[in-house]
Design a protein around this motif. Sequence first.
Motif, mmCIF file in Angstrom:
data_model
loop_
_atom_site.group_PDB
_atom_site.id
_atom_site.type_symbol
_atom_site.label_atom_id
_atom_site.label_comp_id
_atom_site.label_asym_id
_atom_site.label_seq_id
_atom_site.Cartn_x
_atom_site.Cartn_y
_atom_site.Cartn_z
ATOM 1 N N SER A 199 80.079 76.563 87.842
ATOM 2 C CA SER A 199 79.509 76.544 89.305
ATOM 3 C C SER A 199 78.459 77.373 89.762
ATOM 4 O O SER A 199 78.001 77.285 90.747
ATOM 5 C CB SER A 199 80.927 76.741 89.861
ATOM 6 N N ASP A 200 78.011 78.269 88.777
ATOM 7 C CA ASP A 200 76.909 79.160 89.359
ATOM 8 C C ASP A 200 75.703 78.445 88.919
ATOM 9 O O ASP A 200 74.522 78.962 89.355
ATOM 10 C CB ASP A 200 76.960 80.278 88.356
ATOM 11 N N ALA A 201 75.612 77.247 88.489
ATOM 12 C CA ALA A 201 74.176 76.405 87.890
ATOM 13 C C ALA A 201 73.989 75.920 89.199
ATOM 14 O O ALA A 201 74.760 75.309 89.928
ATOM 15 C CB ALA A 201 74.529 75.705 86.796
ATOM 16 N N ASP A 202 72.732 75.738 89.440
ATOM 17 C CA ASP A 202 72.188 74.689 90.562
ATOM 18 C C ASP A 202 70.785 74.075 90.026
ATOM 19 O O ASP A 202 70.122 74.701 88.944
ATOM 20 C CB ASP A 202 71.984 75.387 91.875
ATOM 21 N N TYR A 203 70.528 73.014 90.492
ATOM 22 C CA TYR A 203 69.199 72.434 90.293
ATOM 23 C C TYR A 203 68.267 73.196 91.424
ATOM 24 O O TYR A 203 68.369 73.189 92.557
ATOM 25 C CB TYR A 203 69.324 70.834 90.532
ATOM 26 N N ARG A 204 67.004 73.407 90.841
ATOM 27 C CA ARG A 204 66.027 73.995 91.660
ATOM 28 C C ARG A 204 64.521 73.328 91.314
ATOM 29 O O ARG A 204 64.459 73.169 89.959
ATOM 30 C CB ARG A 204 66.171 75.686 91.883
ATOM 31 N N PRO A 205 63.741 73.675 92.158
ATOM 32 C CA PRO A 205 62.225 73.174 91.623
ATOM 33 C C PRO A 205 61.509 74.207 90.786
ATOM 34 O O PRO A 205 62.061 75.515 90.669
ATOM 35 C CB PRO A 205 61.610 72.810 92.966
ATOM 36 N N ARG A 206 60.673 74.007 90.377
ATOM 37 C CA ARG A 206 59.731 74.869 89.608
ATOM 38 C C ARG A 206 58.937 75.912 90.545
ATOM 39 O O ARG A 206 58.525 75.543 91.681
ATOM 40 C CB ARG A 206 58.753 74.288 88.715
ATOM 41 N N SER A 207 58.764 77.242 90.194
ATOM 42 C CA SER A 207 57.890 77.975 90.903
ATOM 43 C C SER A 207 56.588 77.809 90.601
ATOM 44 O O SER A 207 56.192 77.569 89.480
ATOM 45 C CB SER A 207 58.457 79.539 90.835
ATOM 46 N N THR A 208 55.542 78.546 91.341
ATOM 47 C CA THR A 208 54.156 78.505 90.847
ATOM 48 C C THR A 208 54.081 79.668 89.870
ATOM 49 O O THR A 208 54.923 80.660 89.823
ATOM 50 C CB THR A 208 53.340 79.007 92.077
ATOM 51 N N VAL A 209 52.917 79.566 89.129
ATOM 52 C CA VAL A 209 52.845 80.669 88.120
ATOM 53 C C VAL A 209 52.511 81.797 88.839
ATOM 54 O O VAL A 209 52.882 83.031 88.198
ATOM 55 C CB VAL A 209 51.648 80.120 87.252
ATOM 56 N N GLU A 210 51.760 81.761 89.707
ATOM 57 C CA GLU A 210 51.493 83.143 90.533
ATOM 58 C C GLU A 210 52.827 83.972 91.046
ATOM 59 O O GLU A 210 52.900 85.061 90.826
ATOM 60 C CB GLU A 210 50.806 82.800 91.967
ATOM 61 N N GLU A 211 53.768 82.938 91.371
ATOM 62 C CA GLU A 211 54.955 83.678 91.814
ATOM 63 C C GLU A 211 55.722 84.200 90.589
ATOM 64 O O GLU A 211 56.267 85.272 90.769
ATOM 65 C CB GLU A 211 56.165 82.579 92.367
ATOM 66 N N LEU A 485 62.129 65.510 78.662
ATOM 67 C CA LEU A 485 62.292 64.217 79.462
ATOM 68 C C LEU A 485 63.566 64.220 80.059
ATOM 69 O O LEU A 485 63.858 64.140 81.277
ATOM 70 C CB LEU A 485 62.373 62.868 78.865
ATOM 71 N N GLU A 486 64.641 64.689 79.355
ATOM 72 C CA GLU A 486 66.045 64.722 79.539
ATOM 73 C C GLU A 486 66.088 65.607 80.668
ATOM 74 O O GLU A 486 66.910 65.509 81.726
ATOM 75 C CB GLU A 486 67.078 65.091 78.575
ATOM 76 N N GLU A 487 65.368 66.895 80.671
ATOM 77 C CA GLU A 487 65.593 67.862 81.823
ATOM 78 C C GLU A 487 65.135 67.336 82.988
ATOM 79 O O GLU A 487 65.517 67.531 84.229
ATOM 80 C CB GLU A 487 64.787 69.175 81.570
ATOM 81 N N VAL A 488 63.957 66.552 83.153
ATOM 82 C CA VAL A 488 63.146 65.966 84.200
ATOM 83 C C VAL A 488 64.134 64.800 84.715
ATOM 84 O O VAL A 488 64.374 64.717 86.098
ATOM 85 C CB VAL A 488 61.856 65.463 83.957
ATOM 86 N N GLN A 489 64.967 64.263 83.979
ATOM 87 C CA GLN A 489 65.795 63.094 84.315
ATOM 88 C C GLN A 489 67.114 63.799 85.202
ATOM 89 O O GLN A 489 67.558 63.176 86.064
ATOM 90 C CB GLN A 489 66.243 62.177 83.429
ATOM 91 N N GLU A 492 66.241 66.073 89.513
ATOM 92 C CA GLU A 492 65.372 65.353 90.557
ATOM 93 C C GLU A 492 64.227 66.303 90.849
ATOM 94 O O GLU A 492 63.223 65.913 91.380
ATOM 95 C CB GLU A 492 65.877 64.725 91.389
ATOM 96 N N GLN A 493 64.560 67.757 91.107
ATOM 97 C CA GLN A 493 63.694 68.561 91.797
ATOM 98 C C GLN A 493 62.606 68.945 90.790
ATOM 99 O O GLN A 493 61.803 69.738 91.017
ATOM 100 C CB GLN A 493 64.297 69.761 92.397
ATOM 101 N N LEU A 494 62.678 68.783 89.492
ATOM 102 C CA LEU A 494 62.005 69.397 88.474
ATOM 103 C C LEU A 494 60.824 68.290 88.172
ATOM 104 O O LEU A 494 60.800 67.328 87.564
ATOM 105 C CB LEU A 494 62.787 69.480 86.977
ATOM 106 N N GLU A 495 59.518 68.757 88.665
ATOM 107 C CA GLU A 495 58.335 67.982 88.459
ATOM 108 C C GLU A 495 57.740 68.134 87.127
ATOM 109 O O GLU A 495 57.458 69.295 86.603
ATOM 110 C CB GLU A 495 57.364 68.455 89.527
ATOM 111 N N GLN A 496 57.333 66.875 86.536
ATOM 112 C CA GLN A 496 56.783 66.794 85.245
ATOM 113 C C GLN A 496 55.427 67.449 85.095
ATOM 114 O O GLN A 496 54.565 67.164 86.409
ATOM 115 C CB GLN A 496 56.863 65.468 84.599
ATOM 116 N N ASN A 497 54.840 67.880 84.140
ATOM 117 C CA ASN A 497 53.378 68.200 84.316
ATOM 118 C C ASN A 497 52.612 67.098 84.246
ATOM 119 O O ASN A 497 52.992 65.997 83.907
ATOM 120 C CB ASN A 497 53.160 68.983 82.893
ATOM 121 N N PRO A 498 51.311 66.999 84.916
ATOM 122 C CA PRO A 498 50.458 65.937 84.879
ATOM 123 C C PRO A 498 50.258 65.278 83.757
ATOM 124 O O PRO A 498 49.968 65.767 82.547
ATOM 125 C CB PRO A 498 49.181 66.485 85.560
#
Length: 500
Positions: A199-211, A485-489, A492-498
Amino acid sequence: MGLTQVQDKSPLVSTLPFEIEMINRIKNRIFYTGVMALMVACTDLTTTPRQSLTPEVALNDVSGYQSVANSMYNRATSFDYYGQTMMIAPEILADNLKLIANTGRYQGEEANSDRDHINIWGLDVFGGINDANLIIEGIDNEDVTGTEDEKSFIKGEAYFMRALFYFDLCRVYGYEPGREINGFDLGPILRLTPTLVASDADYRPRSTVEEVYSQIESDLLAASELVGYAPVGSEWVYYGNTGAVYTLLARLYLYWGRMEEAEAAATFAMEILNLRTNGEGLVEAAEYVQSFSRAPHPESLFELELRQVDWDGADGVNNSLNSLVSDNEPAAQFIIGASDDLMAAYEEGDVRKDCWTVTTREGIEGDVYASRKWTGYKGDFLENLPIIRASELYLIRAEARYQTNPAGARADINALRFRRGLGAIDNLLSGEFLLNRILQERRVEFALEGHRWFDLKRNGKNISKHGNFLEVPYTDYRILANLPLEEVQLNEQLEQNPGY
């Protein structure tokens, strides 16, 4: 219980600016020698399985938290991290290593094939981050028994290791600030609180490298006030320590392009570690090769200790650095050797060349080169892993100085070269020629230690290759590793590298 007073070793460059005060971080710091004894005593601590560790069961005293720290360190020794991947992949993705036997391993990396890259986006790294988060959040709880010095030391270890984990994720999966292609600036997911239950886990997007870099800087500065001083090559380099903290901070600033801060952090580290401008403090040339068969390495600032219990079944034969790159054991796989390009890069008289020995390999015509850097000196393919060595400070500072103080940069290079059996470089070398000279020194100094790919990438250079393999342009999508790939699938907030 005795007290050990850390010497006042303030840097000579105290006027150089830092965003957070660096000077006097170590002045008048007092550490109980009993804390160090605890570190050793807990090395063999037996606990319930890691997945069963809960605050109620294990985290009611400092020994429980040290067992979590041991888990954190142990994750870094995994074959999917520093135990193999982070040492070999950055070398064979570039021009230092080549395959000499076809076992299916590292073939894609040698050819820079799509999705064959450095893969550390997994349990070892994120599990280590979670271990660190667990310590940082909980160890100061008043219900946790133990002295404040003991708690501070363990918390400092956690800050240091969390910084290392996140730094590696940034350089594998993101561009360095200022080197982005098409403005892509994402790094890893940044998570600073522990995940204890689902229950502590959540989906979140990537931070910037600067952050993430800002968080790494904050973690290292926090660690600098908590960990102890460890002399170069001493038994205390198995734990987070002041010299390692400031060296990693200097490395971070170098990747960040903050050269003035990189120079100051490196200088500060050299001062407190008694590393002199003439190279005194580094091993003598005659001892260089043998130094890699000693534990700890005499130039280690941070070293991962491996013991027999860390091997599982045939892992030593199948996965160890010694087995993959050396031929000094009959059962060794010996599938990777030095590239001809690397061997040609060594100068006559350079003792670092002696870390390779010419030999033969069945099925290969001509000479091949086996490593004498990873020798399995502890038996059964086992050895420690020096992750941060003192020589890096000279080369960090040289690179930080090359544009504003080329004479100082040349002096740092020459100090290292003197300890490697070589003479001085051209005293008129400057500009891009001087930078390339520094990168050349880094290439031969850290061969098979996992720096080559990153040294080219962070400078925005094309990735050079050996033989008939084509170089990888810096603008190519393969400069960054792909997220699984399985992490990105799953997220949904996890953006794949270009490009993937």
